[in-house]
Design a protein around this motif. Sequence first.
Motif, PDB file in Angstrom:
ATOM      1  N   ALA A  28       0.830  -1.209   0.000  1.00  0.00           N
ATOM      2  CA  ALA A  28       0.000   0.000   0.000  1.00  0.00           C
ATOM      3  C   ALA A  28       0.862   1.256   0.000  1.00  0.00           C
ATOM      4  O   ALA A  28       0.503   2.269  -0.567  1.00  0.00           O
ATOM      5  N   LYS A  29       2.031   1.188   0.643  1.00  0.00           N
ATOM      6  CA  LYS A  29       2.873   2.377   0.774  1.00  0.00           C
ATOM      7  C   LYS A  29       4.076   2.391  -0.146  1.00  0.00           C
ATOM      8  O   LYS A  29       4.934   3.249  -0.034  1.00  0.00           O
ATOM      9  N   GLY A  30       4.185   1.427  -1.025  1.00  0.00           N
ATOM     10  CA  GLY A  30       5.334   1.450  -1.920  1.00  0.00           C
ATOM     11  C   GLY A  30       5.559   0.125  -2.606  1.00  0.00           C
ATOM     12  O   GLY A  30       4.713  -0.764  -2.584  1.00  0.00           O
ATOM     13  N   PHE A  31       6.727   0.032  -3.173  1.00  0.00           N
ATOM     14  CA  PHE A  31       7.056  -1.080  -4.024  1.00  0.00           C
ATOM     15  C   PHE A  31       8.435  -1.554  -3.611  1.00  0.00           C
ATOM     16  O   PHE A  31       9.347  -0.760  -3.415  1.00  0.00           O
ATOM     17  N   VAL A  32       8.600  -2.841  -3.398  1.00  0.00           N
ATOM     18  CA  VAL A  32       9.862  -3.351  -2.867  1.00  0.00           C
ATOM     19  C   VAL A  32      10.317  -4.557  -3.665  1.00  0.00           C
ATOM     20  O   VAL A  32       9.499  -5.372  -4.088  1.00  0.00           O
ATOM     21  N   ILE A  33      11.615  -4.655  -3.870  1.00  0.00           N
ATOM     22  CA  ILE A  33      12.167  -5.859  -4.486  1.00  0.00           C
ATOM     23  C   ILE A  33      12.989  -6.589  -3.438  1.00  0.00           C
ATOM     24  O   ILE A  33      13.880  -6.003  -2.826  1.00  0.00           O
ATOM     25  N   LEU A  34      12.663  -7.840  -3.201  1.00  0.00           N
ATOM     26  CA  LEU A  34      13.460  -8.640  -2.278  1.00  0.00           C
ATOM     27  C   LEU A  34      14.299  -9.620  -3.086  1.00  0.00           C
ATOM     28  O   LEU A  34      13.893 -10.053  -4.156  1.00  0.00           O
ATOM     29  N   GLU A  59       6.925  -5.269   4.479  1.00  0.00           N
ATOM     30  CA  GLU A  59       6.365  -4.182   5.269  1.00  0.00           C
ATOM     31  C   GLU A  59       7.461  -3.376   5.957  1.00  0.00           C
ATOM     32  O   GLU A  59       7.465  -2.152   5.925  1.00  0.00           O
ATOM     33  N   GLU A  60       8.401  -4.085   6.550  1.00  0.00           N
ATOM     34  CA  GLU A  60       9.522  -3.450   7.243  1.00  0.00           C
ATOM     35  C   GLU A  60      10.293  -2.528   6.314  1.00  0.00           C
ATOM     36  O   GLU A  60      10.612  -1.397   6.654  1.00  0.00           O
ATOM     37  N   VAL A  61      10.620  -3.057   5.142  1.00  0.00           N
ATOM     38  CA  VAL A  61      11.434  -2.291   4.195  1.00  0.00           C
ATOM     39  C   VAL A  61      10.643  -1.088   3.687  1.00  0.00           C
ATOM     40  O   VAL A  61      11.178   0.011   3.554  1.00  0.00           O
ATOM     41  N   VAL A  62       9.346  -1.286   3.428  1.00  0.00           N
ATOM     42  CA  VAL A  62       8.523  -0.186   2.929  1.00  0.00           C
ATOM     43  C   VAL A  62       8.404   0.920   3.973  1.00  0.00           C
ATOM     44  O   VAL A  62       8.533   2.102   3.668  1.00  0.00           O
ATOM     45  N   GLU A  66      15.433   2.758   5.551  1.00  0.00           N
ATOM     46  CA  GLU A  66      16.858   2.682   5.887  1.00  0.00           C
ATOM     47  C   GLU A  66      17.309   1.245   6.131  1.00  0.00           C
ATOM     48  O   GLU A  66      18.481   0.957   6.147  1.00  0.00           O
ATOM     49  N   LYS A  67      16.346   0.332   6.305  1.00  0.00           N
ATOM     50  CA  LYS A  67      16.723  -1.064   6.509  1.00  0.00           C
ATOM     51  C   LYS A  67      17.024  -1.778   5.201  1.00  0.00           C
ATOM     52  O   LYS A  67      17.491  -2.906   5.204  1.00  0.00           O
ATOM     53  N   ALA A  68      16.740  -1.124   4.095  1.00  0.00           N
ATOM     54  CA  ALA A  68      17.004  -1.759   2.803  1.00  0.00           C
ATOM     55  C   ALA A  68      18.503  -1.818   2.548  1.00  0.00           C
ATOM     56  O   ALA A  68      19.263  -0.963   2.993  1.00  0.00           O
ATOM     57  N   GLU A  69      18.932  -2.846   1.851  1.00  0.00           N
ATOM     58  CA  GLU A  69      20.331  -3.011   1.454  1.00  0.00           C
ATOM     59  C   GLU A  69      20.749  -1.836   0.582  1.00  0.00           C
ATOM     60  O   GLU A  69      21.802  -1.258   0.712  1.00  0.00           O
ATOM     61  N   ARG A  70      19.876  -1.516  -0.376  1.00  0.00           N
ATOM     62  CA  ARG A  70      20.093  -0.404  -1.292  1.00  0.00           C
ATOM     63  C   ARG A  70      18.753  -0.093  -1.931  1.00  0.00           C
ATOM     64  O   ARG A  70      17.802  -0.862  -1.810  1.00  0.00           O
ATOM     65  N   THR A  71      18.687   1.045  -2.602  1.00  0.00           N
ATOM     66  CA  THR A  71      17.452   1.422  -3.275  1.00  0.00           C
ATOM     67  C   THR A  71      17.712   1.525  -4.770  1.00  0.00           C
ATOM     68  O   THR A  71      18.689   2.132  -5.195  1.00  0.00           O
ATOM     69  N   GLU A  72      16.848   0.895  -5.536  1.00  0.00           N
ATOM     70  CA  GLU A  72      16.967   0.967  -6.991  1.00  0.00           C
ATOM     71  C   GLU A  72      15.706   1.608  -7.529  1.00  0.00           C
ATOM     72  O   GLU A  72      14.621   1.366  -7.026  1.00  0.00           O
ATOM     73  N   PRO A  73      15.851   2.411  -8.593  1.00  0.00           N
ATOM     74  CA  PRO A  73      14.624   2.931  -9.207  1.00  0.00           C
ATOM     75  C   PRO A  73      13.880   1.784  -9.884  1.00  0.00           C
ATOM     76  O   PRO A  73      14.498   0.935 -10.511  1.00  0.00           O
ATOM     77  N   VAL A  74      12.583   1.740  -9.711  1.00  0.00           N
ATOM     78  CA  VAL A  74      11.786   0.682 -10.308  1.00  0.00           C
ATOM     79  C   VAL A  74      10.934   1.258 -11.427  1.00  0.00           C
ATOM     80  O   VAL A  74      10.115   2.137 -11.187  1.00  0.00           O
TER      81      VAL A  74
END
Length: 79
Positions: A28-34, A59-62, A66-74
């Motif tokens: 709901a709050k974003g888009f994440v790649i694991l 949910e945690e990453v969204v 800051e807990k993400a390894e890195r952020t990539e544009p999707v």
Amino acid sequence: MSNYGYQCEWCDGTVREKTLAREAFRHAKGFVILEAVPVGVCDKCGRKYYAATTLRRVEEVVLHREKAERTEPVPVAHV
Ligand SMILES: [Zn+2]
């Protein structure tokens, strides 16, 4: 400890454990790649079953980027 090997909810196939190199999740709050995501995949219809821990991680990453390894544009496209 595997929770897989049960019957698919959508057909008579069997859900098998698989590890995906990367998988995109919409939240709901974003888009994440694991990466290295353990999922259950039906061997017949291919439907994916995600573990509660995986969805909690999304949910945690969204919610705490800051807990993400890195952020990539999707890239997102309309069909
Ligand atoms: Zn199935």
